[in-house]
Write a protein that holds these residues in place. Sequence first.
Motif, PDB file in Angstrom:
ATOM      1  N   THR A 150      10.404  -0.765 -10.404  1.00  0.00           N
ATOM      2  CA  THR A 150      10.876  -0.931  -9.024  1.00  0.00           C
ATOM      3  C   THR A 150      11.544   0.337  -8.513  1.00  0.00           C
ATOM      4  OG1 THR A 150      11.281  -3.284  -9.462  1.00  0.00           O
ATOM      5  CG2 THR A 150      12.348  -2.330  -7.518  1.00  0.00           C
ATOM      6  N   LEU A 151      11.265   0.694  -7.271  1.00  0.00           N
ATOM      7  CA  LEU A 151      11.985   1.744  -6.549  1.00  0.00           C
ATOM      8  C   LEU A 151      12.713   1.088  -5.376  1.00  0.00           C
ATOM      9  CD1 LEU A 151       9.382   4.674  -6.373  1.00  0.00           C
ATOM     10  CD2 LEU A 151      11.178   4.304  -8.063  1.00  0.00           C
TER      11      LEU A 151
ATOM     12  N   HIS B 187       7.668  -2.388  -5.707  1.00  0.00           N
ATOM     13  CA  HIS B 187       7.434  -2.368  -7.148  1.00  0.00           C
ATOM     14  C   HIS B 187       5.950  -2.243  -7.464  1.00  0.00           C
ATOM     15  CE1 HIS B 187       6.728  -6.729  -6.372  1.00  0.00           C
ATOM     16  NE2 HIS B 187       5.798  -6.563  -7.289  1.00  0.00           N
ATOM     17  N   ILE B 188       5.685  -1.906  -8.714  1.00  0.00           N
ATOM     18  CA  ILE B 188       4.332  -1.985  -9.257  1.00  0.00           C
ATOM     19  C   ILE B 188       4.396  -2.815 -10.537  1.00  0.00           C
ATOM     20  CG2 ILE B 188       3.501   0.182  -8.228  1.00  0.00           C
ATOM     21  CD1 ILE B 188       4.030   0.435 -11.835  1.00  0.00           C
ATOM     22  N   ASP B 189       3.351  -3.611 -10.762  1.00  0.00           N
ATOM     23  CA  ASP B 189       3.230  -4.403 -11.980  1.00  0.00           C
ATOM     24  C   ASP B 189       2.113  -3.827 -12.839  1.00  0.00           C
ATOM     25  OD1 ASP B 189       5.262  -6.248 -11.523  1.00  0.00           O
ATOM     26  OD2 ASP B 189       3.947  -7.598 -10.395  1.00  0.00           O
TER      27      ASP B 189
ATOM     28  N   SER C 257       0.807  -1.225   0.000  1.00  0.00           N
ATOM     29  CA  SER C 257       0.000   0.000   0.000  1.00  0.00           C
ATOM     30  C   SER C 257       0.837   1.270   0.000  1.00  0.00           C
ATOM     31  CB  SER C 257      -0.930   0.010   1.219  1.00  0.00           C
ATOM     32  OG  SER C 257      -0.169  -0.052   2.417  1.00  0.00           O
ATOM     33  N   CYS C 258       2.171   1.156   0.211  1.00  0.00           N
ATOM     34  CA  CYS C 258       3.004   2.357   0.283  1.00  0.00           C
ATOM     35  C   CYS C 258       3.434   2.856  -1.096  1.00  0.00           C
ATOM     36  CB  CYS C 258       4.236   2.094   1.147  1.00  0.00           C
ATOM     37  SG  CYS C 258       5.355   0.867   0.452  1.00  0.00           S
ATOM     38  N   ILE C 259       3.113   2.108  -2.159  1.00  0.00           N
ATOM     39  CA  ILE C 259       3.512   2.514  -3.500  1.00  0.00           C
ATOM     40  C   ILE C 259       2.298   2.478  -4.415  1.00  0.00           C
ATOM     41  CG2 ILE C 259       4.194   0.168  -4.196  1.00  0.00           C
ATOM     42  CD1 ILE C 259       6.466   1.490  -5.824  1.00  0.00           C
TER      43      ILE C 259
END
Length: 288
Positions: A281-282, A266-268, A231-233
């Motif tokens: 990715t961060l 990361h987000i997909d 939930s942080c990204i």
Amino acid sequence: MTKLNATIIITLFSVIAVSCSGNYEKEKAVLSSLFGMEIIIPDSLVCLIQKTEIDYDMRDADFKIITYIDSADCTTCRMKLPEWDKTINSFISNENVDVAFLMIVTPRKHDNDDVRDILRRLFFNHPVAIDSEGIFIKSNNLPKETAYHTMLLDSENRIVAVGNPASNPKIRNVYSRIINGEENGNIPHLCERSADAFGIIGKGDTIVRHFSLHNNTGCTLSIQEIVPSCSCISAVISPDVVSPDSTATVTVTLVADSVPGYMRRHIDIFYEEKENPERITLHGYINN
């Protein structure tokens, strides 16, 4: 010997032999002696992100990329920080494999301040140990040729590949195939820069990064869903329908966890027309 291992050894032999003396048999013997060697990473090394000391623990990483730069020539010239930033981020994108990186620098005495300065000026957000006493090279019996001073280690700190992936795409491909597996080493991506190192931030800080996705598939892509790792990204993409040979902008926002230390999120991005998602990715460090 597996097909992958045989290919890796042949590739490294040919690349290293050309970059060193050109004596294939000699370089083959040196490389053979290095494979499987355990590398000692001294606990006394102090690691920095730019000018800030960090508590950097690589012991649990699946793979470690170590590059050592001695004081033989201009230290800052040989660091090649922009190239390394791009290379490191390319290996970070796989969340299923933990890859750690450390650049160990033994500068000439009058280069010490220059090294620290260039880390700040070029915003190099990856760990660097300034080893003024040469502890690392004294702890490891490495050849004098710089071609052998960059290596990929396994989880037990044993060498599985040698060579600089930041300056040679063939070596970078070898590293990728080992880290990601033979079948997944060359999956094409829409995002040329699929990861970003944000350096050191504080608890609760918010950072925003922008990425470009270029549709090189030959067909129109429609966003199906954006799935964050936690939930942080979060992320938004515009436009949500991308024509062939067009570009979309992904804006990724991350709010730092309350847990200090290394952070990777990361987000997909799933497309209706594409089987595999695009992962962005961060990663970086959260201060106490």
